[in-house]
Scaffold this active site. Structure first.
Site, PDB file in Angstrom:
ATOM      1  N   LEU A  15     146.963 100.016  -7.146  1.00 28.29           N
ATOM      2  CA  LEU A  15     146.775  98.791  -7.922  1.00 28.29           C
ATOM      3  C   LEU A  15     146.069  97.743  -7.058  1.00 28.29           C
ATOM      4  CD1 LEU A  15     149.875  98.219 -10.220  1.00 28.29           C
ATOM      5  CD2 LEU A  15     147.616  99.089 -10.783  1.00 28.29           C
ATOM      6  N   HIS A  16     144.871  98.091  -6.610  1.00 22.97           N
ATOM      7  CA  HIS A  16     144.095  97.158  -5.800  1.00 22.97           C
ATOM      8  C   HIS A  16     143.498  96.088  -6.682  1.00 22.97           C
ATOM      9  CE1 HIS A  16     143.426  99.518  -1.825  1.00 22.97           C
ATOM     10  NE2 HIS A  16     144.681  99.237  -2.068  1.00 22.97           N
ATOM     11  N   ALA A  17     142.693  95.232  -6.063  1.00 23.26           N
ATOM     12  CA  ALA A  17     142.219  94.044  -6.765  1.00 23.26           C
ATOM     13  C   ALA A  17     141.620  94.342  -8.135  1.00 23.26           C
ATOM     14  CB  ALA A  17     141.207  93.309  -5.906  1.00 23.26           C
ATOM     15  N   ALA A  20     144.187  95.906 -10.660  1.00 23.09           N
ATOM     16  CA  ALA A  20     145.196  94.873 -10.897  1.00 23.09           C
ATOM     17  C   ALA A  20     144.604  93.759 -11.745  1.00 23.09           C
ATOM     18  CB  ALA A  20     145.694  94.320  -9.554  1.00 23.09           C
TER      19      ALA A  20
END
Lengths: 87, 570
Positions: A15-17, A20
């Protein structure tokens, strides 16, 4: 109405930038309270900082908890996002 | 996180110390008044709105900028999303309700989220803590009105910044600067040149710095290898300290060249002079035994000024320079404004292509009463105090040279009739060779000039059609391109057997492997930043011109940058 749905993180970067960000944008459209739970820790899915601090990585199993008038709709849409790796 | 980062060498050297971010001017929250929660909430809302609009402006401005658009836009958009984070804001509001000021509340809630991300195992997410720091800093500047002041360094440190303006650099305490690391800045930006002047190890062009280098964390930089280590091990620290020692020893060994003259092995005299931007530079250069000044960047007199310095103020500076350097020469360049050096008080119209626009002599000639005449008068008045040489930048035509000389003559006559000069002063007149067009007609200019000085940074920029500030193409700004060497050779041929002496005042003169070629082509004066002076002089003293001429003939045949470099290294 409160719905709990099991989702899996299929995006390789977790759930990286970007994932996310997509998730937060989508979740924010709903009136329902939307949370994600990993290992007993629950975070607000409308908050990018909280979501990132969940530290969800590829392969993790999470619980999506939606609560409120459009909880059902939110659960369906967000589950699809997880399925399609947020593309 | 432990990491090795790479960039480009700007000024070599090793530094070890805590990192200090330039943008993070310490915002002081101690004297902030706390009003009722309702008012504090209002303040917070306004600060959020202001931050949001400045972020949006920044995002928009990225579209016209060609480099790394998507990356920087993504980051800014992520910041925008973080700004709208309900948890962050909610936590801040909660603190305000407890009776804290908006600024303190924001700082404390940011700290909570930062720690949360920092505690994660994922390196990428850990680095996002810095985004929160960045963002909360932006909101705090709007909340407090602070952060626009200049950074004050309190302890020796390695300064880390996206980029730094020359005036910002100049306001720093150089004694506390162990090293400099820049994200954007190209090797030849003016701040980079200043770093060389002050002999501060400097690495430029390091990507995503803010993800890896955090405030006050100990880092090691080896600017020669263009390498930065974060969270270095004890072993690495000891190694760096040891290398720092041997570096000091090397510069100590060079000290014997302070009092030596620049004479080649086969007894030909050269001058190793300095490029200077201010009187402080000059003092350093004199300590290093400079043989005059090959380039005084007079436009630095205009930096940070609200209005044009008067003729009298200019005269005092030029006089100090000419007098202190005598009997050596002081080559003073007329204001080189325009291009990357804009001046607020002149209100020059914005140009599409400032580097191809009204700059240097072109600008001075177009504003004779404001720029050209006061400067020429001040310069001519300083001539009796030593050995003055006046140099015009950005010259393109013979006509410009004639106009420039005519203006000199007019000013001289005025000063004589006003009694500010008692006798016609003696001085030399020359031009910078930066525009390729002027290089091709130098032979025609011989009767009008005493000297030329090749400004290699700009010459290469114009010759290779490469913006040296643009990190995506700056690799094409290459002094080892065969065309650059052949072009320098062409310049030397234009002036062969004439009385016009040739100097070179670009950073190329500090490239040790290139120096023999320059000597062989007949460049008599090599002007470098004071920090490189002794190294260049040591090279001149250790070189035979005759032998270098043979190397030059081979070098002129090189077909690529790599081939030329390879040849020079062996």
């Amino acid at each position: 109405m409160k719905i709990e749905t099991v989702v899996h993180v299929k995006s390789e970067s977790g759930l990286h930038a970007r994932p996310a960000g997509v998730l937060v944008k989508s979740a924010s459209q709903f009136k329902a309270k939307i949370e994600l739970e990993k290992n007993g820790v629950r975070k607000n899915a409308k908050s990018i900082m909280s979501l990132m601090s969940l530290g969800a990585v590829f392969g993790d199993q999470l619980t999506l908890i939606t609560e409120g008038e459009d909880a059902d709709h939110a659960a369906t849409i967000l589950k699809t996002l997880f399925e399609t790796k947020f593309e | 996180m432990k990491q090795v980062l790479f960039g480009k060498t700007c000024f070599p050297g090793i530094a070890i110390g805590p990192a200090v971010w330039f943008r993070s001017t310490q915002i002081n929250l101690e004297n902030i008044k706390t009003e009722t929660p309702a008012i504090e909430i209002q303040k917070l809302e306004i600060a959020f709105q202001k931050t949001e609009s400045s972020l949006k402006i920044l995002i928009e401005s990225q579209q016209s900028d060609s480099k790394d658009i998507s990356i920087s836009k993504d980051i800014l958009e992520a910041h925008l999303m973080m700004l709208g984070d309900p948890e962050w804001k909610g936590q801040t509001l909660e603190f305000i309700q407890q009776g804290k000021s908006a600024a303190v509340s924001l700082k404390e809630s940011s700290q909570i989220f930062k720690s949360m991300l920092e505690s994660l195992d994922d390196e990428y997410l850990k680095a996002r803590a810095h985004d929160i720091e960045d963002l909360s800093y932006q909101v705090l500047t709007h909340l407090t009105g602070q952060g626009l002041d200049k950074l004050k360094l309190t302890e020796p440190c390695i300064l880390v910044a996206k980029g730094l303006l020359p005036s910002e650099f100049l306001s720093l305490d150089k004694k506390k600067l162990l090293g400099l690391i820049f994200e954007n800045s190209s090797n030849t930006s003016h701040t980079a040149i200043l770093a060389k002047t002050f002999e501060i190890p400097c690495i430029v062009g390091v990507h995503n710095l803010s993800d890896f280098i955090f405030e006050k964390n100990l880092i090691i930089m080896d600017a020669l290898k263009a390498q930065i280590q974060t969270e270095p091990s004890l072993e690495a620290q000891n190694l760096a300290l040891k290398e720092l020692e041997s570096q000091k020893e090397e510069s100590k060994n060079l000290e014997i060249f302070i009092s030596k003259k620049s004479i080649s092995q086969d007894h030909i005299s050269f001058e190793v002079a300095s490029n200077l931007s201010c009187i402080d530079d000059m003092k350093l250069a004199i300590q290093k035994g400079t043989e005059g000044c090959g380039l005084f960047r007079s436009e630095f007199l205009l930096l940070d000024q609200k209005s044009m310095p008067s003729e009298e103020e200019q005269f005092q500076t030029y006089k100090t320079l000419v007098q202190s350097l005598a009997p050596s020469k002081a080559v003073i360049r007329l204001f080189d404004i325009g291009g990357d050096k804009q001046l607020p008080f002149l209100q020059l119209p914005k140009e599409e292509n400032p580097f191809l626009g009204l700059r240097g002599l072109r600008l001075s000639l177009s504003q004779p009463d404001i720029l050209l005449k006061p400067q020429l008068r001040a310069l001519l008045r300083s001539a009796p105090y030593g050995k003055l040489a006046i140099m015009a930048p950005m010259v393109t035509t013979l006509g410009e040279v004639q106009d420039f000389k005519m203006a000199l003559k007019t000013c001289e006559n005025e000063l004589l009739s006003e009694g500010l000069l008692s006798t016609p002063p003696s001085y030399e007149v020359g031009i910078m060779v930066e525009v390729p067009a002027i290089a091709l007609i130098l032979n025609d200019l011989i009767p009008h000039l005493n000297f030329v000085s090749v400004g290699t940074n700009d010459l290469i920029q114009y010759l290779c059609a490469t913006d040296r500030m643009n990190s995506t193409v700056s690799h094409l700004h290459d002094a080892y391109h065969p065309a650059v060497l052949r072009f320098l050779y062409l310049i030397s041929n234009e002036l062969k057997n004439s009385t016009v002496w040739m100097g070179l005042c670009g950073e190329l003169a500090a490239q040790n492997d290139y120096v023999p070629l320059l000597m062989a082509m007949g460049f008599k004066e090599l002007s470098v930043s004071p920090g490189s002076l002794l190294k260049t002089r040591a090279k001149v003293c250790g070189t035979s011109v005759e032998a270098s001429q043979k190397i030059l003939q081979l070098a002129l045949k090189a077909k690529s940058s790599a081939e030329l470099k390879n040849l020079l290294q062996n």
